[in-house]
Every structure is written in structure tokens, then in C-alpha cells.
Design a protein around this motif. Structure first.
Motif, mmCIF file in Angstrom:
data_model
loop_
_atom_site.group_PDB
_atom_site.id
_atom_site.type_symbol
_atom_site.label_atom_id
_atom_site.label_comp_id
_atom_site.label_asym_id
_atom_site.label_seq_id
_atom_site.Cartn_x
_atom_site.Cartn_y
_atom_site.Cartn_z
ATOM 1 N N ALA A 137 -23.469 95.153 -100.776
ATOM 2 C CA ALA A 137 -23.736 95.907 -99.557
ATOM 3 C C ALA A 137 -24.625 95.032 -98.687
ATOM 4 O O ALA A 137 -25.400 94.222 -99.192
ATOM 5 C CB ALA A 137 -24.448 97.216 -99.897
ATOM 6 N N VAL A 138 -24.495 95.154 -97.380
ATOM 7 C CA VAL A 138 -25.249 94.299 -96.460
ATOM 8 C C VAL A 138 -26.023 95.173 -95.485
ATOM 9 O O VAL A 138 -25.440 96.028 -94.810
ATOM 10 C CB VAL A 138 -24.319 93.343 -95.681
ATOM 11 C CG1 VAL A 138 -25.124 92.471 -94.734
ATOM 12 C CG2 VAL A 138 -23.525 92.475 -96.643
ATOM 13 N N VAL A 139 -27.327 94.977 -95.433
ATOM 14 C CA VAL A 139 -28.188 95.669 -94.476
ATOM 15 C C VAL A 139 -28.535 94.684 -93.363
ATOM 16 O O VAL A 139 -28.975 93.570 -93.634
ATOM 17 C CB VAL A 139 -29.478 96.179 -95.149
ATOM 18 C CG1 VAL A 139 -30.406 96.805 -94.121
ATOM 19 C CG2 VAL A 139 -29.137 97.173 -96.247
ATOM 20 N N VAL A 140 -28.315 95.076 -92.111
ATOM 21 C CA VAL A 140 -28.533 94.183 -90.976
ATOM 22 C C VAL A 140 -29.723 94.659 -90.148
ATOM 23 O O VAL A 140 -29.781 95.814 -89.739
ATOM 24 C CB VAL A 140 -27.279 94.108 -90.082
ATOM 25 C CG1 VAL A 140 -27.534 93.245 -88.848
ATOM 26 C CG2 VAL A 140 -26.101 93.539 -90.875
ATOM 27 N N GLU A 141 -30.676 93.742 -89.926
ATOM 28 C CA GLU A 141 -31.845 94.017 -89.094
ATOM 29 C C GLU A 141 -31.769 93.132 -87.856
ATOM 30 O O GLU A 141 -31.417 91.963 -87.941
ATOM 31 C CB GLU A 141 -33.127 93.730 -89.892
ATOM 32 C CG GLU A 141 -33.249 94.546 -91.174
ATOM 33 C CD GLU A 141 -34.281 93.968 -92.124
ATOM 34 O OE1 GLU A 141 -34.703 92.816 -91.911
ATOM 35 O OE2 GLU A 141 -34.664 94.673 -93.073
ATOM 36 N N GLY A 146 -31.445 87.077 -83.044
ATOM 37 C CA GLY A 146 -30.220 87.351 -83.788
ATOM 38 C C GLY A 146 -30.345 88.506 -84.749
ATOM 39 O O GLY A 146 -31.004 89.514 -84.463
ATOM 40 N N TYR A 147 -29.739 88.340 -85.926
ATOM 41 C CA TYR A 147 -29.654 89.417 -86.907
ATOM 42 C C TYR A 147 -29.938 88.856 -88.305
ATOM 43 O O TYR A 147 -29.471 87.778 -88.661
ATOM 44 C CB TYR A 147 -28.265 90.050 -86.900
ATOM 45 C CG TYR A 147 -27.839 90.534 -85.542
ATOM 46 C CD1 TYR A 147 -28.103 91.831 -85.118
ATOM 47 C CD2 TYR A 147 -27.184 89.677 -84.660
ATOM 48 C CE1 TYR A 147 -27.722 92.270 -83.863
ATOM 49 C CE2 TYR A 147 -26.788 90.101 -83.397
ATOM 50 C CZ TYR A 147 -27.064 91.400 -83.002
ATOM 51 O OH TYR A 147 -26.693 91.822 -81.752
ATOM 52 N N ILE A 148 -30.698 89.609 -89.091
ATOM 53 C CA ILE A 148 -30.987 89.247 -90.470
ATOM 54 C C ILE A 148 -30.125 90.126 -91.369
ATOM 55 O O ILE A 148 -30.232 91.351 -91.328
ATOM 56 C CB ILE A 148 -32.471 89.457 -90.808
ATOM 57 C CG1 ILE A 148 -33.368 88.639 -89.873
ATOM 58 C CG2 ILE A 148 -32.743 89.095 -92.274
ATOM 59 C CD1 ILE A 148 -34.841 89.019 -89.956
ATOM 60 N N ALA A 149 -29.255 89.503 -92.153
ATOM 61 C CA ALA A 149 -28.372 90.237 -93.064
ATOM 62 C C ALA A 149 -28.902 90.083 -94.484
ATOM 63 O O ALA A 149 -28.920 88.978 -95.033
ATOM 64 C CB ALA A 149 -26.948 89.705 -92.964
ATOM 65 N N ARG A 150 -29.341 91.190 -95.053
ATOM 66 C CA ARG A 150 -29.919 91.171 -96.398
ATOM 67 C C ARG A 150 -28.926 91.792 -97.378
ATOM 68 O O ARG A 150 -28.584 92.970 -97.266
ATOM 69 C CB ARG A 150 -31.235 91.951 -96.430
ATOM 70 C CG ARG A 150 -32.293 91.405 -95.474
ATOM 71 C CD ARG A 150 -33.598 92.176 -95.598
ATOM 72 N NE ARG A 150 -34.569 91.738 -94.603
ATOM 73 C CZ ARG A 150 -35.403 90.714 -94.763
ATOM 74 N NH1 ARG A 150 -35.364 90.023 -95.897
ATOM 75 N NH2 ARG A 150 -36.250 90.383 -93.819
ATOM 76 N N VAL A 163 -29.082 85.896 -94.903
ATOM 77 C CA VAL A 163 -28.281 85.215 -93.878
ATOM 78 C C VAL A 163 -28.796 85.628 -92.504
ATOM 79 O O VAL A 163 -28.978 86.812 -92.230
ATOM 80 C CB VAL A 163 -26.791 85.592 -94.004
ATOM 81 C CG1 VAL A 163 -25.979 84.947 -92.879
ATOM 82 C CG2 VAL A 163 -26.251 85.176 -95.357
ATOM 83 N N VAL A 164 -29.047 84.635 -91.647
ATOM 84 C CA VAL A 164 -29.393 84.917 -90.257
ATOM 85 C C VAL A 164 -28.190 84.568 -89.387
ATOM 86 O O VAL A 164 -27.640 83.468 -89.477
ATOM 87 C CB VAL A 164 -30.628 84.121 -89.802
ATOM 88 C CG1 VAL A 164 -30.853 84.285 -88.295
ATOM 89 C CG2 VAL A 164 -31.868 84.585 -90.561
ATOM 90 N N VAL A 165 -27.773 85.526 -88.570
ATOM 91 C CA VAL A 165 -26.651 85.336 -87.663
ATOM 92 C C VAL A 165 -27.208 85.199 -86.251
ATOM 93 O O VAL A 165 -27.899 86.090 -85.757
ATOM 94 C CB VAL A 165 -25.671 86.527 -87.729
ATOM 95 C CG1 VAL A 165 -24.442 86.250 -86.862
ATOM 96 C CG2 VAL A 165 -25.264 86.815 -89.166
ATOM 97 N N ASP A 166 -26.932 84.064 -85.614
ATOM 98 C CA ASP A 166 -27.470 83.816 -84.283
ATOM 99 C C ASP A 166 -26.832 84.745 -83.263
ATOM 100 O O ASP A 166 -25.612 84.929 -83.226
ATOM 101 C CB ASP A 166 -27.224 82.356 -83.886
ATOM 102 C CG ASP A 166 -27.977 81.980 -82.625
ATOM 103 O OD1 ASP A 166 -27.390 82.112 -81.527
ATOM 104 O OD2 ASP A 166 -29.144 81.556 -82.727
ATOM 105 N N ARG A 167 -27.662 85.361 -82.415
ATOM 106 C CA ARG A 167 -27.172 86.335 -81.438
ATOM 107 C C ARG A 167 -26.223 85.705 -80.424
ATOM 108 O O ARG A 167 -25.232 86.319 -80.018
ATOM 109 C CB ARG A 167 -28.358 86.965 -80.706
ATOM 110 C CG ARG A 167 -27.951 88.056 -79.707
ATOM 111 C CD ARG A 167 -29.166 88.550 -78.944
ATOM 112 N NE ARG A 167 -30.150 89.159 -79.823
ATOM 113 C CZ ARG A 167 -30.116 90.427 -80.219
ATOM 114 N NH1 ARG A 167 -29.138 91.212 -79.831
ATOM 115 N NH2 ARG A 167 -31.052 90.903 -81.009
ATOM 116 N N ARG A 168 -26.503 84.471 -80.001
ATOM 117 C CA ARG A 168 -25.704 83.846 -78.946
ATOM 118 C C ARG A 168 -24.468 83.143 -79.481
ATOM 119 O O ARG A 168 -23.391 83.250 -78.906
ATOM 120 C CB ARG A 168 -26.558 82.855 -78.165
ATOM 121 C CG ARG A 168 -27.670 83.501 -77.340
ATOM 122 C CD ARG A 168 -28.402 82.463 -76.527
ATOM 123 N NE ARG A 168 -27.518 81.802 -75.572
ATOM 124 C CZ ARG A 168 -27.847 80.710 -74.894
ATOM 125 N NH1 ARG A 168 -29.011 80.134 -75.097
ATOM 126 N NH2 ARG A 168 -27.003 80.187 -74.034
#
Length: 205
Positions: A137-141, A146-150, A163-168
Motif C-alpha cells: 500500500a502506498v501513502v502519499v504526502e 513534490g510528493y513523498i510516497a511511503r 520515493v519522492v516524486v517531483d511535482r514538475r
């Protein structure tokens, strides 16, 4: 506002990736069905229908070609720290990047669309479960950059990174498990390092 060559490169790279993402998400079957419906109701002429039928492939081809050009004209710091185009050797914004960025901005606007929370979750979940990995399961902050996916694993075993997903750009990088405010600050410094042509030492996902 006058942009440096490195900033123009990032802008062009983001817009090209945006084109590729939009085209890849489009459903060719849905496009065909919509065109058939519009044609049956006499709402689209032949030339428009021909363009729309090929629009996805045309966009992907154009984005791939632009990606090759932008990748060739990327900027890196030389021995004295000056940012230079790897193809042209100039410290100023090179002509290719400048004209590419101007054309993309003229047609697409000044600001890239970036990605939303749902897309960030999709990318992180896809990466975390690649190759038949343990389902998680993935929790996104969300934070400014961007977004931190834990990941929250089902069953045994623990993930030691987030995992950090860059916003741009939508790019993924791996980071240690840290409090959200600490990780956000570390990521801001990482992005600054990229602008300066430094090696921030992150791990691309």
C-alpha cells in the motif's frame, strides 16, 4: 525574467516530458470510437478527423525528437564551476535551447502543468511493485516540491526508503525514511544542487 542555460534546459525538459506523458495517457481505442461517433453525427470534417486520428503518434514522435535535442544541449559545470552547454560549449543560453523553450512556451504557456497527487501515487506504486515485487500500500504526502510516497508492506519485510516524486517533472528518487519536514528540506537542497550542476548524491528510482 532572464533564465540561465541550465534553467532553460530544465524548462524545455519538463515541457517535453509533459507532451510525452499526455500522449501516452491517451487511449487510441477511445480516440477512434469518439471520432466515429463525431463523424456519424456530421460534427467533424475529413481533415480534422485525419489529424485527430494521428495526433497521439505525431505528439509522441515530436516529443521524442525534442527530447533527443534537449538531451544533447544539457548544461554541466566545467572545472571552474561555469555552467556550459555540452554541445555548444557556451556559458550563455545556447541558441537551440533558447528557441526550443520559446516555441514550447508560445504554444503551451509559461508554466508546466506538473503532476497531481493521483499521478504521483500511480508512478510510485508502479515503481514499488515492479518486477512482481511484494504488493504494497502506498501513502502519499504532499509538499512544495513534490510528493513523498511511503510504502506500507503487506506481510513480512520492511521498505527502508521512501520515493519522492517531483511535482514538475514527475521524476522519482529514493530517500531514507525521514520526517516530512526534514525530507522536504533535503529535497529542496537536492533540487538546488541540480540547478548548480552539482552531484547531490541522491539515488534515482
Amino acid at each position: 525574467m532572464t533564465r540561465t542555460g541550465a534553467e532553460l534546459h530544465e524548462l524545455a525538459e519538463v515541457r517535453v516530458r509533459e507532451l510525452m506523458t499526455v500522449a501516452m495517457r491517451a487511449d487510441p481505442t477511445g480516440i477512434g470510437a469518439a471520432l466515429e461517433d463525431l463523424a456519424a453525427r456530421g460534427l467533424v470534417d475529413g481533415h480534422t478527423a485525419a489529424f485527430l486520428r494521428r495526433a497521439r503518434r505525431l505528439t509522441l514522435a515530436g516529443a521524442a525528437a525534442l527530447s533527443a535535442a534537449v538531451g544533447t544541449h544539457r548544461y554541466r559545470a566545467d572545472a571552474d564551476g561555469t555552467q556550459r552547454c555540452l554541445s555548444c560549449g557556451t556559458a550563455e543560453p545556447c541558441r537551440t535551447l533558447r528557441r526550443t523553450a520559446e516555441a514550447l512556451t508560445a504554444y503551451l504557456g509559461a508554466q508546466p502543468y506538473g503532476i497531481d497527487r493521483a499521478e504521483a501515487w500511480r508512478r510510485a506504486e508502479t515503481w514499488l511493485t515492479r518486477g512482481g515485487a511484494l504488493r504494497v500500500a502506498v501513502v502519499v504526502e504532499e509538499f512544495a516540491e513534490g510528493y513523498i510516497a511511503r510504502p506500507i508492506p503487506y506481510g513480512q519485510g520492511e521498505h527502508e526508503r521512501v520515493v519522492v516524486v517531483d511535482r514538475r517533472t514527475g521524476g522519482l528518487t529514493l530517500w531514507p525514511v525521514l520526517p516530512e519536514n526534514v525530507l522536504a528540506e533535503q529535497y529542496r537542497r537536492y533540487k538546488l544542487g541540480l540547478h548548480l550542476g552539482l552531484d547531490p548524491g541522491s539515488t534515482p528510482a
